[in-house]
Scaffold this active site. Sequence first.
Site, PDB file in Angstrom:
ATOM      1  N   ASN A 224      60.545  17.205  55.616  1.00 21.35           N
ATOM      2  CA  ASN A 224      60.541  16.210  54.528  1.00 21.35           C
ATOM      3  C   ASN A 224      60.727  16.915  53.192  1.00 21.35           C
ATOM      4  O   ASN A 224      60.835  18.139  53.144  1.00 21.35           O
ATOM      5  CB  ASN A 224      59.246  15.386  54.570  1.00 21.35           C
ATOM      6  N   CYS A 287      46.762  18.265  50.908  1.00 19.06           N
ATOM      7  CA  CYS A 287      47.899  17.898  50.072  1.00 19.06           C
ATOM      8  C   CYS A 287      49.193  17.909  50.868  1.00 19.06           C
ATOM      9  O   CYS A 287      50.212  17.426  50.387  1.00 19.06           O
ATOM     10  CB  CYS A 287      48.032  18.987  49.013  1.00 19.06           C
ATOM     11  N   ALA A 288      49.175  18.536  52.047  1.00 20.38           N
ATOM     12  CA  ALA A 288      50.425  18.749  52.779  1.00 20.38           C
ATOM     13  C   ALA A 288      51.047  17.432  53.208  1.00 20.38           C
ATOM     14  O   ALA A 288      50.351  16.460  53.503  1.00 20.38           O
ATOM     15  CB  ALA A 288      50.159  19.626  54.005  1.00 20.38           C
ATOM     16  N   PRO A 319      49.143  16.080  65.621  1.00 17.63           N
ATOM     17  CA  PRO A 319      47.720  15.858  65.329  1.00 17.63           C
ATOM     18  C   PRO A 319      47.561  15.483  63.858  1.00 17.63           C
ATOM     19  O   PRO A 319      48.340  15.928  63.009  1.00 17.63           O
ATOM     20  CB  PRO A 319      47.092  17.223  65.605  1.00 17.63           C
ATOM     21  N   LYS A 353      43.754   3.805  54.044  1.00 16.41           N
ATOM     22  CA  LYS A 353      43.899   5.163  54.582  1.00 16.41           C
ATOM     23  C   LYS A 353      42.584   5.926  54.490  1.00 16.41           C
ATOM     24  O   LYS A 353      42.208   6.662  55.390  1.00 16.41           O
ATOM     25  CB  LYS A 353      44.990   5.887  53.788  1.00 16.41           C
ATOM     26  N   LYS A 357      41.046   7.508  57.826  1.00 15.14           N
ATOM     27  CA  LYS A 357      41.009   8.962  58.007  1.00 15.14           C
ATOM     28  C   LYS A 357      39.590   9.513  57.946  1.00 15.14           C
ATOM     29  O   LYS A 357      39.355  10.638  58.377  1.00 15.14           O
ATOM     30  CB  LYS A 357      41.835   9.640  56.906  1.00 15.14           C
TER      31      LYS A 357
HETATM   32  O1  C5P Z   1      48.995   9.113  57.147  1.00 14.26           O
HETATM   33  P1  C5P Z   1      49.570   9.834  55.972  1.00 14.26           P
HETATM   34  O2  C5P Z   1      50.559  10.887  56.360  1.00 14.26           O
HETATM   35  O3  C5P Z   1      50.087   8.968  54.887  1.00 14.26           O
HETATM   36  O4  C5P Z   1      48.295  10.568  55.334  1.00 14.26           O
HETATM   37  C1  C5P Z   1      48.386  11.392  54.252  1.00 14.26           C
HETATM   38  C2  C5P Z   1      47.199  12.322  54.207  1.00 14.26           C
HETATM   39  O5  C5P Z   1      46.857  12.794  55.498  1.00 14.26           O
HETATM   40  C3  C5P Z   1      47.482  13.561  53.404  1.00 14.26           C
HETATM   41  O6  C5P Z   1      46.273  14.019  52.843  1.00 14.26           O
HETATM   42  C4  C5P Z   1      48.017  14.521  54.469  1.00 14.26           C
HETATM   43  O7  C5P Z   1      47.853  15.871  54.063  1.00 14.26           O
HETATM   44  C5  C5P Z   1      47.137  14.180  55.640  1.00 14.26           C
HETATM   45  N1  C5P Z   1      47.778  14.350  56.958  1.00 14.26           N
HETATM   46  C6  C5P Z   1      47.356  15.345  57.808  1.00 14.26           C
HETATM   47  N2  C5P Z   1      47.915  15.448  59.070  1.00 14.26           N
HETATM   48  C7  C5P Z   1      48.881  14.602  59.466  1.00 14.26           C
HETATM   49  C8  C5P Z   1      49.326  13.571  58.603  1.00 14.26           C
HETATM   50  C9  C5P Z   1      48.759  13.489  57.348  1.00 14.26           C
HETATM   51  O8  C5P Z   1      46.480  16.139  57.426  1.00 14.26           O
HETATM   52  N3  C5P Z   1      49.399  14.728  60.676  1.00 14.26           N
END
Ligand code: C5P
Length: 422
Positions: A224, A287-288, A319, A353, A357
């Site tokens: 991305n 932040c990733a 994951p 979210k 999460k």
């Molecule tokens: O679900 P979404 O990708 O929008 O969520 C964003 C948040 O979740 C960000 O903080 C991102 O770093 C984290 N994330 C993660 N592992 C993933 C998908 C998102 O840590 N597989």
Amino acid sequence: MENQSPSPSILLIIGGGIAAYKSLELIRQCAKRGIRTRAILTAGGAQFITSLSVSGLTGEKTFTDLFDLTDETEMGHIQLSRAADLVVVAPATADLIAKAASGLANDLASTALLATNKPVMMAPAMNVQMWNHAATQRNLATLRADGVTQVGPDEGEMACGEYGPGRMAEPTAIAEAIAKALDAGETHAGATPHNPVHNLTGKHVLVTAGPTHEPLDPVRYIANRSSGKQGYAIAAALGALGARVSLISGPTDLPNPAGIQTIRVETAREMLAATQNTLPADAAIFCAAVADYRPEIETAHKIKKERGGLTAIALAENPDILKTIAHHKTQRPELVVGFAAETDDVINHAEAKRARKGCDWIVANDVSPSTGTMGGDRNTVTILNEDGEENWPDMPKADVARKLAERIAETLNMLRPVNAAE
Ligand code: C5P
């Protein structure tokens, strides 16, 4: 009475090269910019200039390898390596560069370089052949990966009569780079001692940043547009408040932030493993832009066009790193922060979210192409937590990072007051 910030300071390590004489001018140039210098003069450096002339310009004791136990009682070598905001090696000889790259600590200068918790800047100076040697270039690449920054060298006629790159950068250029690094808050200085609420000394914070690359075959991957800029700025801002930061980064074009332990990974699964290996942490900032899916099968050989008919790629779900760490049974960080990059209905999606999460805060931002956030230098964010939401105005990503780091420090210090720590 208001706190007065002390002037910024550097620890200058003067190596053994003819360019050592330029370091005297460097001390003067730093002083002109309000930067204090304390110096270590190596045995090699002392062949070219005297500690008396260095002290005459710094107004401080100059440390040499004669540094003995009496000095240790006054100022230990560990404290010497950490008292300044930035460690500068000028001239950085091939020998000092090699020692620093391999972590040798067999004299005062190399020991200070290994013991410091501050960013390091090097101004190389050496003969052109030594500069071009594969070993020197390999050592410099190692140091860059460790977050060491470099000024110069310049190209030109050298003291030995040869011509090429290897001449130490001019003192004004080095002083400018030092002032810029100190100004940019790339150091651990300043913020820590004066406002205890913003002091993150003794805290460990992990930050994930950048995209992930999910391989399809040896040459292709799904990725991305994340640049990693916001995550890197947050890691640097947390470091500036004194935190020990572990930055776990997907592939980016950015150099490792100075003084920050940076672990480079490619895929979401590698990022999860690195994140888990980095625990325990007091806070974790996610932040990733992790790829939600990866190709189910990574073929060992490049997929050939002539085989024809590649019309679909089977995907497997990656994951969720944030969710995994937020639900960690034994090592959940006290503060878990997620990011939500949305293109519409930002707040509602972000709030959902946060619940899904299991994180404490969500930093939400609009990444619609018209905002220029993705890959750009500015960001407009909203912070959501259990108390509600807070909208921050549009500002540079570095300012978002600074504000967020301060807010994280305030929260951690409320959870566990600074005075109660250690
Ligand atoms: O679900 P979404 O990708 O929008 O969520 C964003 C948040 O979740 C960000 O903080 C991102 O770093 C984290 N994330 C993660 N592992 C993933 C998908 C998102 O840590 N597989």
